[in-house]
Design an enzyme around this catalytic site. Structure first.
Site, PDB file in Angstrom:
ATOM      1  N   SER A 117      36.293  27.645 -26.174  1.00  0.00           N
ATOM      2  CA  SER A 117      36.567  27.058 -24.859  1.00  0.00           C
ATOM      3  C   SER A 117      35.541  26.002 -24.496  1.00  0.00           C
ATOM      4  O   SER A 117      34.373  26.082 -24.920  1.00  0.00           O
ATOM      5  CB  SER A 117      36.506  28.183 -23.831  1.00  0.00           C
ATOM      6  OG  SER A 117      36.501  27.672 -22.529  1.00  0.00           O
ATOM      7  N   TYR A 141      32.201  34.706 -19.554  1.00  0.00           N
ATOM      8  CA  TYR A 141      33.336  34.329 -20.418  1.00  0.00           C
ATOM      9  C   TYR A 141      32.882  33.305 -21.456  1.00  0.00           C
ATOM     10  O   TYR A 141      33.101  33.482 -22.664  1.00  0.00           O
ATOM     11  CB  TYR A 141      34.476  33.764 -19.553  1.00  0.00           C
ATOM     12  CG  TYR A 141      35.519  33.044 -20.364  1.00  0.00           C
ATOM     13  CD1 TYR A 141      36.361  33.745 -21.218  1.00  0.00           C
ATOM     14  CD2 TYR A 141      35.656  31.651 -20.292  1.00  0.00           C
ATOM     15  CE1 TYR A 141      37.308  33.087 -21.985  1.00  0.00           C
ATOM     16  CE2 TYR A 141      36.602  30.984 -21.041  1.00  0.00           C
ATOM     17  CZ  TYR A 141      37.424  31.709 -21.893  1.00  0.00           C
ATOM     18  OH  TYR A 141      38.351  31.050 -22.659  1.00  0.00           O
ATOM     19  N   LYS A 145      32.504  33.595 -25.668  1.00  0.00           N
ATOM     20  CA  LYS A 145      33.132  32.677 -26.626  1.00  0.00           C
ATOM     21  C   LYS A 145      32.071  32.071 -27.560  1.00  0.00           C
ATOM     22  O   LYS A 145      32.290  31.930 -28.767  1.00  0.00           O
ATOM     23  CB  LYS A 145      33.880  31.569 -25.875  1.00  0.00           C
ATOM     24  CG  LYS A 145      35.150  32.058 -25.205  1.00  0.00           C
ATOM     25  CD  LYS A 145      36.239  32.299 -26.239  1.00  0.00           C
ATOM     26  CE  LYS A 145      37.426  33.044 -25.701  1.00  0.00           C
ATOM     27  NZ  LYS A 145      38.515  33.202 -26.651  1.00  0.00           N
TER      28      LYS A 145
HETATM   29  N1  UFG Z   1      41.219  24.369  -8.467  1.00  0.00           N
HETATM   30  C1  UFG Z   1      41.493  24.107  -7.137  1.00  0.00           C
HETATM   31  N2  UFG Z   1      42.318  24.955  -6.500  1.00  0.00           N
HETATM   32  C2  UFG Z   1      42.883  26.051  -7.081  1.00  0.00           C
HETATM   33  C3  UFG Z   1      42.592  26.304  -8.458  1.00  0.00           C
HETATM   34  C4  UFG Z   1      41.750  25.443  -9.129  1.00  0.00           C
HETATM   35  O1  UFG Z   1      41.003  23.136  -6.563  1.00  0.00           O
HETATM   36  O2  UFG Z   1      43.613  26.788  -6.412  1.00  0.00           O
HETATM   37  C5  UFG Z   1      40.336  23.436  -9.196  1.00  0.00           C
HETATM   38  C6  UFG Z   1      39.136  24.116  -9.830  1.00  0.00           C
HETATM   39  O3  UFG Z   1      38.107  24.226  -8.883  1.00  0.00           O
HETATM   40  C7  UFG Z   1      38.830  23.158 -10.965  1.00  0.00           C
HETATM   41  C8  UFG Z   1      40.206  22.624 -11.379  1.00  0.00           C
HETATM   42  O4  UFG Z   1      41.060  22.893 -10.277  1.00  0.00           O
HETATM   43  O5  UFG Z   1      38.064  22.109 -10.507  1.00  0.00           O
HETATM   44  C9  UFG Z   1      40.775  23.293 -12.606  1.00  0.00           C
HETATM   45  O6  UFG Z   1      40.700  24.698 -12.417  1.00  0.00           O
HETATM   46  P1  UFG Z   1      41.396  25.743 -13.392  1.00  0.00           P
HETATM   47  O7  UFG Z   1      41.116  27.100 -12.826  1.00  0.00           O
HETATM   48  O8  UFG Z   1      42.814  25.352 -13.604  1.00  0.00           O
HETATM   49  O9  UFG Z   1      40.666  25.532 -14.766  1.00  0.00           O
HETATM   50  P2  UFG Z   1      39.102  25.593 -15.099  1.00  0.00           P
HETATM   51  O10 UFG Z   1      38.675  24.181 -15.376  1.00  0.00           O
HETATM   52  O11 UFG Z   1      38.307  26.342 -14.126  1.00  0.00           O
HETATM   53  O12 UFG Z   1      39.137  26.507 -16.374  1.00  0.00           O
HETATM   54  C10 UFG Z   1      39.414  26.028 -17.628  1.00  0.00           C
HETATM   55  C11 UFG Z   1      39.981  27.148 -18.483  1.00  0.00           C
HETATM   56  C12 UFG Z   1      38.947  28.205 -18.712  1.00  0.00           C
HETATM   57  C13 UFG Z   1      37.699  27.582 -19.251  1.00  0.00           C
HETATM   58  C14 UFG Z   1      37.225  26.500 -18.324  1.00  0.00           C
HETATM   59  C15 UFG Z   1      36.025  25.783 -18.862  1.00  0.00           C
HETATM   60  O13 UFG Z   1      41.101  27.707 -17.870  1.00  0.00           O
HETATM   61  O14 UFG Z   1      39.441  29.143 -19.646  1.00  0.00           O
HETATM   62  O15 UFG Z   1      38.242  25.541 -18.172  1.00  0.00           O
HETATM   63  O16 UFG Z   1      35.188  25.457 -17.816  1.00  0.00           O
HETATM   64  F1  UFG Z   1      36.731  28.494 -19.361  1.00  0.00           F
END
Ligand code: UFG
Length: 337
Positions: A117, A141, A145
């Site tokens: 990841s 997490y 990984k």
């Molecule tokens: N976000 C919002 N509102 C929401 C959900 C998410 O603004 O309701 C934002 C988050 O703060 C982030 C972006 O949208 O800035 C993307 O969020 P996600 O939860 O979709 O994805 P992440 O980037 O947090 O997570 C992904 C993978 C993880 C991995 C991570 C690495 O899903 O498995 O990237 O940082 F670990």
């Protein structure tokens, strides 16, 4: 001789199983269905319900399938949960992979492609991120990984197992057939949550943080289609079968989109106004994650095919509007939505 896919009933796993079956591979899936869905497994794949941490069970599957290569997706993947329940992540992601390796060594399975990841990098010092950049995870997490990668390296050196670790950035989208897609419970990812708003399942989407040092103050991510990730696994498997050395590859499109841009794209694709509410930052979110995937392109010959955010969101929307309750949905035909 089958390719054994661990966690093949999950989101990225099921898309990879489908791609393998369509490419003519014999595939056997192992999944304990703790987060996966039996319905997501391609009908041509054999299915074993069981746990990758169960050494005798895994040995029997490897022996029965005359397996020499595995693709390993079986892990927990919720960043927030990992902070609250780190031991659950160490036990499942690391402890069970340790047992899996013992079964692989015992049965002479000497090739593995596995899910890593972007979370291994933590807050990057620069973008696009290269595979050799510092790895300083900001949550358990990501730590698990990274530790999995290191365990594969050491055990591989000792026992002649070669691996490819694929560091995904933000996986999204769904197979254009609309037969499989993303179905997490709880859902935490941005695109499916916005689509649930378009589907009328939630009132609004929250924007987590508007004061980041980015062009519009919201976080920037590199969104990569799940079918492009699936193809990368096949290329990585073929690379190992050609005798390729153990290696690590980033997988992203190399283009960053802010949370506001993603919401806007969903508005365009769905025609729904998508009410959005600005709220505070979510703990542990890096401001920007953008991959350099040049190495995967050069070494594996990978090239994303569904690279535009419009296409990514469109395929995800096809899945969500035909399956508003995920795999629990009675089939809804296109004419009814
Ligand atoms: N976000 C919002 N509102 C929401 C959900 C998410 O603004 O309701 C934002 C988050 O703060 C982030 C972006 O949208 O800035 C993307 O969020 P996600 O939860 O979709 O994805 P992440 O980037 O947090 O997570 C992904 C993978 C993880 C991995 C991570 C690495 O899903 O498995 O990237 O940082 F670990």
């Amino acid at each position: 001789m089958s390719v054994v896919v661990l966690g093949g009933a999950g989101y990225i796993g099921s898309h990879t199983v489908r791609a393998l079956c369509e490419s003519g591979y014999d595939v056997a899936v192992v999944d304990n269905l703790s987060t996966g869905h039996r319905e997501a497994v391609h009908p041509k794949a054999k299915f074993y319900e069981g746990d990758i941490g169960d050494i005798s069970f895994m040995r029997s599957v490897f022996a029965k399938e005359q397996c020499r290569a595995v693709i390993h997706f079986a892990a927990f993947s919720q960043v927030g949960e990992s902070v609250v329940k780190p031991l659950k992540y160490y036990e499942n992601n690391l402890g069970k992979t340790r047992n899996l390796l013992e079964a692989m060594v015992a049965e002479g399975v000497d090739k593995v492609v596995f899910s890593s990841s972007a979370a291994v990098y933590g807050e990057p010092k620069q973008v696009p991120i290269l595979e050799g950049d510092p790895t300083e995870p900001t949550n358990p997490y990501g730590e698990t990984k990274l530790a999995m990668e290191k365990m594969f390296r050491w055990v591989g050196n000792a026992h002649g197992i070669r691996f490819v670790s694929l560091r995904y950035f933000n996986a999204c989208g769904a197979d254009p057939s609309t037969e499989i897609g993303e179905d997490h419970d709880p859902e935490t990812h941005l695109i499916p949550l916005i689509l649930q708003t378009a589907n009328g399942k939630r009132e609004k989407i929250s924007i987590f943080g508007t004061d980041y040092p980015t062009k519009d103050g919201t976080c920037i991510r590199d969104y990569i289609h799940v079918c492009d990730l699936a193809q990368a696994h096949i290329l990585a498997l073929e690379y190992l079968c050609r005798g390729g050395e153990s290696d690590i590859f980033n997988l992203g499109n190399g283009v960053g989109f802010s949370v506001r841009e993603v919401i806007e794209t969903v508005r365009e694709v769905t025609g729904h106004p998508i009410p959005a509410q600005e709220s505070g930052r979510r703990a542990g979110d890096p401001a920007q994650l953008i991959a350099s995937s040049q190495k995967a392109m050069d070494v594996l010959g990978w090239k994303p095919q569904l690279a535009s955010l419009q296409e990514i969101v469109s395929t995800a929307w096809q899945w969500h509007r035909t399956h508003p309750a995920g795999y629990r949905t009675e089939i809804i035909s296109e004419g009814e939505v």
